[in-house]
Design a protein around this motif. Structure first.
Motif, PDB file in Angstrom:
ATOM      1  N   VAL A   1       5.873 -13.990   9.025  1.00  0.00           N
ATOM      2  CA  VAL A   1       5.037 -13.373   7.995  1.00  0.00           C
ATOM      3  C   VAL A   1       4.043 -14.385   7.411  1.00  0.00           C
ATOM      4  CG1 VAL A   1       5.090 -12.314   5.702  1.00  0.00           C
ATOM      5  CG2 VAL A   1       6.783 -11.661   7.431  1.00  0.00           C
TER       6      VAL A   1
ATOM      7  N   ASP B   1       8.635  -1.155  11.238  1.00  0.00           N
ATOM      8  CA  ASP B   1       7.300  -0.565  11.287  1.00  0.00           C
ATOM      9  C   ASP B   1       7.380   0.765  12.019  1.00  0.00           C
ATOM     10  OD1 ASP B   1       4.634  -0.387  10.709  1.00  0.00           O
ATOM     11  OD2 ASP B   1       3.973  -1.569  12.425  1.00  0.00           O
TER      12      ASP B   1
ATOM     13  N   PHE C   1      11.020  -4.510   4.122  1.00  0.00           N
ATOM     14  CA  PHE C   1       9.646  -4.016   4.256  1.00  0.00           C
ATOM     15  C   PHE C   1       9.601  -2.896   5.292  1.00  0.00           C
ATOM     16  CE2 PHE C   1       5.605  -3.923   6.559  1.00  0.00           C
ATOM     17  CZ  PHE C   1       4.722  -3.720   5.501  1.00  0.00           C
TER      18      PHE C   1
ATOM     19  N   THR D   1      11.176 -11.442  10.809  1.00  0.00           N
ATOM     20  CA  THR D   1      10.880 -11.771   9.412  1.00  0.00           C
ATOM     21  C   THR D   1      10.371 -13.198   9.225  1.00  0.00           C
ATOM     22  OG1 THR D   1      13.155 -12.475   8.958  1.00  0.00           O
ATOM     23  CG2 THR D   1      12.629 -10.140   8.640  1.00  0.00           C
TER      24      THR D   1
ATOM     25  N   ASP E   1      -0.691  -5.615  11.388  1.00  0.00           N
ATOM     26  CA  ASP E   1       0.336  -5.774  12.422  1.00  0.00           C
ATOM     27  C   ASP E   1      -0.332  -6.251  13.707  1.00  0.00           C
ATOM     28  OD1 ASP E   1       2.583  -5.531  14.034  1.00  0.00           O
ATOM     29  OD2 ASP E   1       2.285  -3.388  14.360  1.00  0.00           O
TER      30      ASP E   1
ATOM     31  N   TYR F   1       7.756  -2.218  -0.089  1.00  0.00           N
ATOM     32  CA  TYR F   1       8.935  -3.067  -0.243  1.00  0.00           C
ATOM     33  C   TYR F   1      10.006  -2.260  -0.964  1.00  0.00           C
ATOM     34  CZ  TYR F   1       5.907  -7.033   0.858  1.00  0.00           C
ATOM     35  OH  TYR F   1       5.045  -7.909   1.476  1.00  0.00           O
TER      36      TYR F   1
ATOM     37  N   ASN G   1       2.766 -11.044  11.515  1.00  0.00           N
ATOM     38  CA  ASN G   1       2.999 -10.020  10.493  1.00  0.00           C
ATOM     39  C   ASN G   1       2.322 -10.463   9.200  1.00  0.00           C
ATOM     40  OD1 ASN G   1       4.771  -7.992  11.788  1.00  0.00           O
ATOM     41  ND2 ASN G   1       6.161  -9.729  12.034  1.00  0.00           N
TER      42      ASN G   1
ATOM     43  N   ILE H   1      12.087  -6.191   8.524  1.00  0.00           N
ATOM     44  CA  ILE H   1      10.794  -5.565   8.757  1.00  0.00           C
ATOM     45  C   ILE H   1      11.010  -4.386   9.694  1.00  0.00           C
ATOM     46  CG2 ILE H   1       8.496  -5.797   9.795  1.00  0.00           C
ATOM     47  CD1 ILE H   1       8.559  -8.744   9.087  1.00  0.00           C
TER      48      ILE H   1
END
Length: 332
Positions: free
Chosen positions: A155, A118, A290, A152, A205, A180, A232, A116
């Motif tokens: 989620v 961001d 992601f 991760t 988020d 993705y 997440n 992940i």
């Protein structure tokens, strides 16, 4: 396609499957392919072949690349052509291919992404942070996409309950969307980057805002400001690029039905193609990775000085994708 990971109850417990949205229903793509193969005369090996192309785990499905995507489309079109919306349809072994959305739970499209990342890709959001902290946006922000990495294992999907961390008084949502990765690549040029996007989804988020504001003063983190169980949230589906133009999509956040935030994807300073090119420098991206867009302008309670409370219902909507619904849990 609007792809989903869904769970459905069976006598042996809940099972996880890969499907596609079709109106108010979910089509099981694996069983749809089984039925298609059976119709084509492949009776003995239909299930084994379908399991290769469309496994029950979305990350494994993405590893199948365009071949798996093509088989999924074939299965979807086959079932759509035969389902009249009234009578259930199944394989030769009575495996149900169509489920009402009310009968299943929509998990995160990829339940545990391989990574992940961001970003902070909306300039106004960055400028609003500047106003709150009194610190100017670093010049580096305009030179390259900046991002942090998430956990991760935290989620969740649609209709999830956010456990309220015991260490924060100011829990916050963030209105984002993300991508993705669909195939392996390193040192990906911008002009080729779109080929690596498997699908788009909505991203909430969750942040412990009071904790986060303290952590960033140390020029590290975020740590506990972001890392929390269930923090997440992704979904409710992932939309393939052939059905979505991400350059001009409206984005809205509603709390208990009231609009708090709204904006447009066109305001992104850094495109996902630019982000992919930057992230992949001397680092391999993998199917199931992601990448989040970062928060839109005024896309969180911190920018609005409004705060979510236990029991609140958060609905994040992105045009062309759907609505991601989340419930705020009780304080511990």
């Amino acid at each position: 396609m609007k792809l989903v990971t869904f769970s459905t109850p069976t006598p042996h417990g809940d099972i996880q499957r890969v499907g596609a949205l079709h109106g108010d229903n979910v089509i099981d793509l694996n069983y749809g392919l089984v039925a298609l193969l059976e119709d084509q005369g492949e009776t003995e090996r239909a299930q084994a072949v379908a399991d290769v192309y469309i496994p029950s785990d979305m990350q494994q499905f993405l590893m199948g690349g365009q071949l798996s995507m093509s088989k999924a489309k074939d299965a979807l079109h086959y079932v759509q052509a035969r389902y009249d919306g009234t009578q259930a349809i199944s394989t030769s072994k009575d495996q149900c291919m169509v489920f009402a959305l009310s009968e299943v739970a929509l998990l995160a499209p990829v339940t545990q992404p391989t990574s992940i990342r961001d970003t902070i890709s909306f300039e106004t959001h960055a400028k609003n942070f500047e106003k709150r902290t009194g610190k100017p946006i670093p010049e580096l922000w305009y030179q390259q996409p900046l991002y942090y990495k998430g956990n991760t294992h935290t989620v969740q999907g649609n209709n999830a309950v956010i456990p309220w961390p015991r260490y924060t008084e100011k829990l916050d949502y963030e209105l984002e969307f993300g991508i993705y990765i669909g195939k392996t690549g390193t040192n990906i040029p911008v002009e080729k980057a779109k080929e690596y996007i498997a699908a788009y989804t909505i991203f909430n988020d969750i942040s412990a805002r009071d904790v986060l504001q303290q952590e960033v003063t140390m020029l590290l983190g975020p740590a506990k400001g972001k890392d929390m169980d269930g923090g997440n949230i992704m979904g409710p589906c992932m939309v393939t690029p052939d059905e979505l133009d991400p350059s001009n999509l409206s984005m809205v956040a509603k709390i208990n039905g009231e609009v708090w935030s709204q904006g447009n994807t066109s305001d992104m300073y850094w495109s996902f193609e630019q982000i992919i090119a930057h992230v992949s420098q001397s680092e391999t991206l993998h199917p199931g990775d992601f990448i989040g867009s970062g928060t839109i302008a005024f896309g969180c309670g911190d920018e609005l000085e409004r705060w979510i409370q236990p029991g609140d219902v958060i609905e994040l909507e992105v045009e062309g994708i759907g609505v991601l619904r989340t419930i705020v849990g009780e304080r511990n």
